[in-house]
Scaffold this motif. Sequence first.
Motif, short mmCIF file in Angstrom:
data_model
loop_
_atom_site.label_atom_id
_atom_site.label_comp_id
_atom_site.label_asym_id
_atom_site.label_seq_id
_atom_site.Cartn_x
_atom_site.Cartn_y
_atom_site.Cartn_z
N ARG A 2 0.76 -1.04 0.05
CA ARG A 2 0.00 -0.13 -0.03
C ARG A 2 0.80 1.27 0.03
O ARG A 2 1.81 1.39 0.87
CB ARG A 2 -0.72 0.02 1.16
CG ARG A 2 -1.95 1.14 1.19
CD ARG A 2 -2.77 1.11 2.52
NE ARG A 2 -3.78 -0.18 2.42
CZ ARG A 2 -4.90 -0.21 2.94
NH1 ARG A 2 -4.97 0.77 4.01
NH2 ARG A 2 -5.40 -1.17 2.71
N GLY A 16 -2.40 10.23 -3.35
CA GLY A 16 -3.34 9.15 -3.78
C GLY A 16 -2.85 7.78 -3.36
O GLY A 16 -1.56 7.95 -2.94
N VAL A 18 -2.56 3.65 -3.52
CA VAL A 18 -2.59 2.47 -4.45
C VAL A 18 -2.52 1.50 -3.64
O VAL A 18 -1.37 1.35 -3.00
CB VAL A 18 -2.05 2.84 -5.81
CG1 VAL A 18 -2.29 1.51 -6.56
CG2 VAL A 18 -2.75 4.07 -6.38
N GLU A 19 -3.12 0.10 -3.77
CA GLU A 19 -2.46 -0.87 -3.26
C GLU A 19 -2.49 -2.14 -4.26
O GLU A 19 -3.11 -2.15 -5.33
CB GLU A 19 -3.57 -1.52 -2.26
CG GLU A 19 -3.18 -2.73 -1.55
CD GLU A 19 -4.00 -2.70 -0.26
OE1 GLU A 19 -3.52 -2.73 1.02
OE2 GLU A 19 -5.20 -3.21 -0.48
N LEU A 26 -4.23 -3.40 -10.08
CA LEU A 26 -3.75 -2.56 -8.62
C LEU A 26 -5.22 -2.05 -8.48
O LEU A 26 -6.28 -2.01 -9.12
CB LEU A 26 -3.19 -1.41 -9.27
CG LEU A 26 -1.64 -1.48 -9.94
CD1 LEU A 26 -1.10 -0.31 -10.49
CD2 LEU A 26 -0.74 -2.09 -8.63
N THR A 27 -5.39 -1.31 -6.97
CA THR A 27 -6.63 -0.99 -6.63
C THR A 27 -6.60 0.35 -6.06
O THR A 27 -5.48 0.67 -5.32
CB THR A 27 -7.15 -1.89 -5.26
OG1 THR A 27 -7.06 -3.25 -5.91
CG2 THR A 27 -8.42 -1.42 -4.70
N LEU A 28 -7.46 1.31 -6.37
CA LEU A 28 -7.20 2.58 -5.84
C LEU A 28 -7.89 2.57 -4.69
O LEU A 28 -9.07 2.15 -4.60
CB LEU A 28 -8.07 3.59 -6.86
CG LEU A 28 -8.42 4.90 -6.40
CD1 LEU A 28 -6.89 5.69 -6.10
CD2 LEU A 28 -9.26 5.67 -7.44
N VAL A 31 -8.00 9.27 -3.56
CA VAL A 31 -7.20 10.13 -4.34
C VAL A 31 -7.85 11.44 -3.99
O VAL A 31 -9.00 11.61 -3.63
CB VAL A 31 -7.25 9.97 -5.94
CG1 VAL A 31 -8.69 9.89 -6.48
CG2 VAL A 31 -6.38 10.81 -6.61
N VAL A 127 -3.01 6.27 -16.08
CA VAL A 127 -3.47 5.84 -14.84
C VAL A 127 -4.85 5.67 -14.55
O VAL A 127 -5.53 4.55 -13.74
CB VAL A 127 -3.13 7.26 -13.78
CG1 VAL A 127 -4.28 7.10 -12.30
CG2 VAL A 127 -1.95 7.47 -13.43
N LEU A 131 -5.96 1.70 -13.34
CA LEU A 131 -6.86 1.76 -12.11
C LEU A 131 -8.23 1.33 -12.44
O LEU A 131 -9.20 1.32 -11.65
CB LEU A 131 -6.67 2.98 -11.27
CG LEU A 131 -5.29 3.26 -10.75
CD1 LEU A 131 -4.97 4.43 -10.10
CD2 LEU A 131 -4.61 2.03 -9.71
N LEU A 146 -1.20 9.24 -8.10
CA LEU A 146 -1.37 7.96 -8.15
C LEU A 146 -0.25 7.48 -9.16
O LEU A 146 0.05 6.28 -9.02
CB LEU A 146 -2.75 7.84 -9.06
CG LEU A 146 -4.11 8.30 -8.17
CD1 LEU A 146 -5.17 8.19 -8.97
CD2 LEU A 146 -4.07 7.40 -6.89
N ILE A 150 1.95 3.95 -8.18
CA ILE A 150 1.93 3.13 -9.06
C ILE A 150 3.21 2.67 -9.48
O ILE A 150 3.99 1.45 -9.54
CB ILE A 150 0.98 3.04 -10.44
CG1 ILE A 150 -0.23 3.17 -10.03
CG2 ILE A 150 1.54 2.15 -11.55
CD1 ILE A 150 -1.08 3.86 -11.26
#
Length: 179
Positions: A2, A16, A18-19, A26-28, A31, A127, A131, A146, A150
Amino acid sequence: MRVLGVDPGLTRCGVGVVEGVAGRPLTLLGVGVVRTPADADLGHRLVAIEQGLEQWLDEHRPEYVAVERVFSQHNVRTVMGTAQASAVALLCASRRGIPVALHTPSEVKAAVTGSGRADKAQVGAMVTRLLRLAEPPRPADAADALALAICHIWRAPAQNRLQQAVALHAAHATKGRTA
């Protein structure tokens, strides 16, 4: 992994979270932008950025913070404000023991778009695609944050292996000299 990405700026500090891991979707997680009024006292603006970043750190509990490395621009006033906001981000993360990575704008662009010379629209478009968003995050500072997150997710494993190899080589070199 994360990661909180921070695109430092005095007026608009993009953030932002992101995981994910390299090679997987990837997961947002969040943001936004921490804003400060341009006519406010510098000290008050820096405190507002600190408070905003602390809220993001409290809410999202990142394992890493990725900050855009300040680079020389023609406008000294702009670069100073960016450097000051960057320092606040480093301070907030370091105070909590969260590792901080600095990435250059061209490194981020290359990681996300494949070209270190990509423009803001290309970064925003990638992006959005990476995402799986309906539209690019606005303003561009948010998309840039973001992109930083990433970039770190994708590059950190290789950077860690490289650092371990350098450390191992140095240890062997030192051992050879003392034998």
